[in-house]
Design a protein around this motif. Structure first.
Motif, PDB file in Angstrom:
ATOM      1  N   TRP A  15      47.069  35.380  41.781  1.00 29.02           N
ATOM      2  CA  TRP A  15      48.367  35.274  42.207  1.00 29.02           C
ATOM      3  C   TRP A  15      48.653  33.671  42.318  1.00 29.02           C
ATOM      4  N   GLN A  16      47.034  33.093  43.007  1.00 34.25           N
ATOM      5  CA  GLN A  16      48.453  31.264  43.211  1.00 34.25           C
ATOM      6  C   GLN A  16      47.853  30.875  41.998  1.00 34.25           C
ATOM      7  N   ALA A  17      46.511  30.985  41.261  1.00 37.25           N
ATOM      8  CA  ALA A  17      46.705  30.594  39.848  1.00 37.25           C
ATOM      9  C   ALA A  17      48.085  30.279  38.876  1.00 37.25           C
ATOM     10  N   VAL A  18      48.352  31.698  39.054  1.00 31.10           N
ATOM     11  CA  VAL A  18      49.105  32.498  38.135  1.00 31.10           C
ATOM     12  C   VAL A  18      50.660  31.761  38.705  1.00 31.10           C
ATOM     13  N   ALA A  19      50.862  31.396  39.920  1.00 34.87           N
ATOM     14  CA  ALA A  19      52.154  31.044  40.425  1.00 34.87           C
ATOM     15  C   ALA A  19      52.382  29.729  40.716  1.00 34.87           C
ATOM     16  N   ASP A  20      50.791  28.979  40.156  1.00 36.97           N
ATOM     17  CA  ASP A  20      50.830  27.265  39.899  1.00 36.97           C
ATOM     18  C   ASP A  20      51.154  27.359  38.092  1.00 36.97           C
ATOM     19  N   GLY A  21      51.056  28.349  37.500  1.00 33.44           N
ATOM     20  CA  GLY A  21      51.520  28.327  35.835  1.00 33.44           C
ATOM     21  C   GLY A  21      49.665  27.310  35.429  1.00 33.44           C
ATOM     22  N   ASP A  22      48.566  28.082  35.790  1.00 31.82           N
ATOM     23  CA  ASP A  22      47.655  27.427  35.661  1.00 31.82           C
ATOM     24  C   ASP A  22      46.573  28.377  34.560  1.00 31.82           C
ATOM     25  N   GLU A  23      47.016  28.731  33.735  1.00 30.35           N
ATOM     26  CA  GLU A  23      46.145  29.573  32.707  1.00 30.35           C
ATOM     27  C   GLU A  23      44.817  29.930  33.053  1.00 30.35           C
ATOM     28  N   HIS A  24      43.901  28.453  32.830  1.00 28.61           N
ATOM     29  CA  HIS A  24      42.904  28.539  33.124  1.00 28.61           C
ATOM     30  C   HIS A  24      42.453  29.050  34.387  1.00 28.61           C
ATOM     31  N   ALA A  25      42.552  28.121  35.675  1.00 27.05           N
ATOM     32  CA  ALA A  25      42.135  29.270  36.130  1.00 27.05           C
ATOM     33  C   ALA A  25      42.315  30.077  36.442  1.00 27.05           C
ATOM     34  N   ALA A  26      43.053  30.793  36.164  1.00 29.36           N
ATOM     35  CA  ALA A  26      44.045  32.195  36.188  1.00 29.36           C
ATOM     36  C   ALA A  26      42.889  33.229  35.692  1.00 29.36           C
ATOM     37  N   ALA A  27      42.290  32.553  33.929  1.00 25.75           N
ATOM     38  CA  ALA A  27      41.115  33.597  33.733  1.00 25.75           C
ATOM     39  C   ALA A  27      39.757  33.213  34.135  1.00 25.75           C
ATOM     40  N   ASP A  28      39.707  32.701  34.614  1.00 30.87           N
ATOM     41  CA  ASP A  28      38.289  32.128  35.119  1.00 30.87           C
ATOM     42  C   ASP A  28      38.178  32.412  36.796  1.00 30.87           C
ATOM     43  N   VAL A  29      39.041  33.600  37.164  1.00 30.39           N
ATOM     44  CA  VAL A  29      39.316  34.207  38.100  1.00 30.39           C
ATOM     45  C   VAL A  29      38.520  35.107  38.029  1.00 30.39           C
ATOM     46  N   VAL A  30      39.388  36.391  36.706  1.00 37.21           N
ATOM     47  CA  VAL A  30      38.831  37.410  36.068  1.00 37.21           C
ATOM     48  C   VAL A  30      37.682  37.303  35.252  1.00 37.21           C
ATOM     49  N   HIS A  31      37.020  37.017  34.381  1.00 41.70           N
ATOM     50  CA  HIS A  31      36.004  36.160  33.863  1.00 41.70           C
ATOM     51  C   HIS A  31      34.651  36.242  34.956  1.00 41.70           C
ATOM     52  N   GLN A  32      35.267  34.935  36.108  1.00 40.34           N
ATOM     53  CA  GLN A  32      34.225  35.291  36.858  1.00 40.34           C
ATOM     54  C   GLN A  32      33.664  36.723  37.911  1.00 40.34           C
ATOM     55  N   ALA A  33      34.768  37.133  37.900  1.00 35.90           N
ATOM     56  CA  ALA A  33      34.469  38.540  38.786  1.00 35.90           C
ATOM     57  C   ALA A  33      33.567  38.924  37.717  1.00 35.90           C
ATOM     58  N   LEU A  34      34.138  39.171  36.410  1.00 35.14           N
ATOM     59  CA  LEU A  34      33.429  40.340  35.628  1.00 35.14           C
ATOM     60  C   LEU A  34      31.777  39.725  35.581  1.00 35.14           C
ATOM     61  N   ALA A  35      31.600  38.739  35.409  1.00 39.49           N
ATOM     62  CA  ALA A  35      30.317  38.195  35.540  1.00 39.49           C
ATOM     63  C   ALA A  35      29.123  38.522  36.593  1.00 39.49           C
ATOM     64  N   ASP A  36      30.386  38.356  38.182  1.00 36.97           N
ATOM     65  CA  ASP A  36      29.854  39.109  39.294  1.00 36.97           C
ATOM     66  C   ASP A  36      29.413  40.446  39.426  1.00 36.97           C
ATOM     67  N   GLY A  37      30.024  41.192  38.153  1.00 40.63           N
ATOM     68  CA  GLY A  37      29.764  43.220  38.493  1.00 40.63           C
ATOM     69  C   GLY A  37      30.742  43.572  38.811  1.00 40.63           C
ATOM     70  N   THR A  38      32.268  42.766  38.653  1.00 36.40           N
ATOM     71  CA  THR A  38      33.362  42.765  39.377  1.00 36.40           C
ATOM     72  C   THR A  38      33.878  44.638  37.159  1.00 36.40           C
ATOM     73  N   ASP A  39      33.961  45.306  37.827  1.00 33.10           N
ATOM     74  CA  ASP A  39      34.364  46.317  35.925  1.00 33.10           C
ATOM     75  C   ASP A  39      35.453  45.996  35.728  1.00 33.10           C
ATOM     76  N   GLU A  40      35.728  46.093  34.427  1.00 34.86           N
ATOM     77  CA  GLU A  40      37.137  45.770  33.687  1.00 34.86           C
ATOM     78  C   GLU A  40      38.323  46.602  34.331  1.00 34.86           C
ATOM     79  N   GLU A  41      38.087  47.955  34.662  1.00 37.43           N
ATOM     80  CA  GLU A  41      38.945  48.832  35.403  1.00 37.43           C
ATOM     81  C   GLU A  41      39.533  48.501  36.268  1.00 37.43           C
ATOM     82  N   THR A  42      38.801  47.913  37.730  1.00 35.63           N
ATOM     83  CA  THR A  42      38.776  47.512  38.433  1.00 35.63           C
ATOM     84  C   THR A  42      39.496  46.011  38.537  1.00 35.63           C
ATOM     85  N   LEU A  43      39.593  45.415  37.625  1.00 35.32           N
ATOM     86  CA  LEU A  43      40.243  43.624  37.207  1.00 35.32           C
ATOM     87  C   LEU A  43      41.502  44.206  37.115  1.00 35.32           C
ATOM     88  N   LEU A  44      41.485  44.766  36.815  1.00 33.62           N
ATOM     89  CA  LEU A  44      42.685  46.079  35.751  1.00 33.62           C
ATOM     90  C   LEU A  44      43.984  45.659  36.418  1.00 33.62           C
TER      91      LEU A  44
END
Length: 363
Positions: A15-44
């Motif tokens: 939310w903080q990344a989205v609210a700041d209009g920072d697309e790259h930071a937003a993508a980093d949040v979810v892709h790092q979480a994916l790399a750390d083991g959070t499954d995609e369905e949970t992320l979505l």
């Protein structure tokens, strides 16, 4: 940190990344979480979806502008797309094996993000998904069905004012032998409007849609064609049709009378007057939809929600009551309409300070 807490923390960071209009930071949040083991369905469903819900809440509370709401939604959409692209690139997930489905928004429905999430969840669960996106005209949808012959159509709608078009889409899909699974706030909190419009099934969310499809849907008989009045006999009085046809005149006359009876309007800028006209048009649209499905709650819920929105924007809610009283006078030849408008006025008078849930409407 527990899993729910971890998911909530991810949602807050997104939310903080989205609210700041920072697309790259937003993508980093979810892709790092994916790399750390959070499954995609949970992320979505546990991260991206709650952030999208929050975008609508923040807009309704006038804490973000329409432009910020659009920008935030666009970032969320691109983050979701990036997850799908990464899945394909990395070879994650199983290939389609459950059958083919079409996911589409009702004609006129611009809020495609909920449908996009459903499409991604179905893809993760092994379905081959044709995602047609926002506001797909019904003839184009039917042409696609002729070409692909899917197991089902998943029809999404967020705004109740699109229910008449949803009805047309449902009957058109069934007429070519394809069952329709509906979802989204437009169809009511319990799917009441989906049932009224003759949809084959309704699901409250993405996982509910998965469950319905896995259970299996029966193909309708293409020869069993029907008309809107077959599902909704009250349409025989033609009042819905007459109100829809009178919409431009109703908006114009209500605005003229409101100008005379609400002195504050005399100081309005052109932009403020334009927004007032748009508000009146929305009232007429929700009124006509309530006539279509014969449900007063659809109209009164919208009216009380609109009052909350106006007050968040520092517009007195009593101006809405005045507008409704004027509208009732303009509709004097339409008894069902007058009854609905009077119920709307009563709902405003009885409105408490507790926030009223919205009907799925945001910019």
């Amino acid at each position: 940190m527990s899993r729910p807490t971890a998911t909530a923390d991810l949602a807050e960071r997104l939310w903080q990344a989205v609210a700041d209009g920072d697309e790259h930071a937003a993508a980093d949040v979810v892709h790092q979480a994916l790399a750390d083991g959070t499954d995609e369905e949970t992320l979505l469903l546990g991260v991206v979806a709650p952030v999208q819900e929050r975008i609508g809440v923040e807009w309704a509370a006038d804490r973000i502008t329409v432009a910020q709401e659009h920008a935030a939604t666009a970032i969320n959409e691109r983050v979701t797309a990036s997850l799908a692209h990464a899945r394909q690139r990395d070879g994650r997930g199983s290939p389609p094996h459950r059958g083919r489905v079409t996911v589409s928004c009702v004609d006129g429905e611009w809020h495609a993000f909920p449908a996009r999430l459903v499409a991604e969840i179905l893809s993760l669960r092994g379905w081959r998904v044709d995602f047609l996106g926002a506001q797909t005209p019904t003839p184009h949808l039917v042409a696609h069905l002729h070409h692909t012959n899917p197991e089902a159509v998943l029809l999404s709608g967020s705004l109740p004012t699109h229910l008449p078009k949803a009805h047309a889409a449902i009957t058109a899909c069934q007429a070519v032998g394809v069952p329709v699974l509906t979802g989204g706030r437009a169809f009511g909190p319990d799917g009441r409007y989906a049932r009224a419009l003759g949809a084959d099934r309704w699901a409250a969310d993405a996982l509910g849609a998965v469950a319905v499809l896995e259970e299996g849907m029966t193909r309708p008989d293409p020869s069993a064609s029907r008309h809107a009045v077959d599902d909704l006999p009250h349409l025989a009085d033609q009042e819905y049709t007459m109100v829809v046809r009178s919409r431009p005149q109703l908006v114009k006359q209500t605005l003229v009378e409101l100008d005379a009876r609400f002195p504050a309007m005399r100081g309005y800028s052109d932009a403020q007057r334009e927004r007032t006209a748009e508000d009146i048009a929305h009232v007429v649209d929700f009124l006509s939809t309530a006539l279509y499905v014969d449900d007063p709650d659809l109209f009164t819920t919208f009216v009380t929600w609109t009052a909350d929105i106006l007050e968040a924007r520092r517009v007195p809610a009593h101006s809405l009551a005045t507008g409704l009283e004027i509208l009732a006078g303009e509709l004097r030849d339409f008894p069902r309409s007058v009854h609905l408008v009077k119920l709307g006025v009563a709902a405003l008078h009885d409105r408490s300070t507790r926030p009223v849930p919205g009907p799925g409407t945001h910019a």
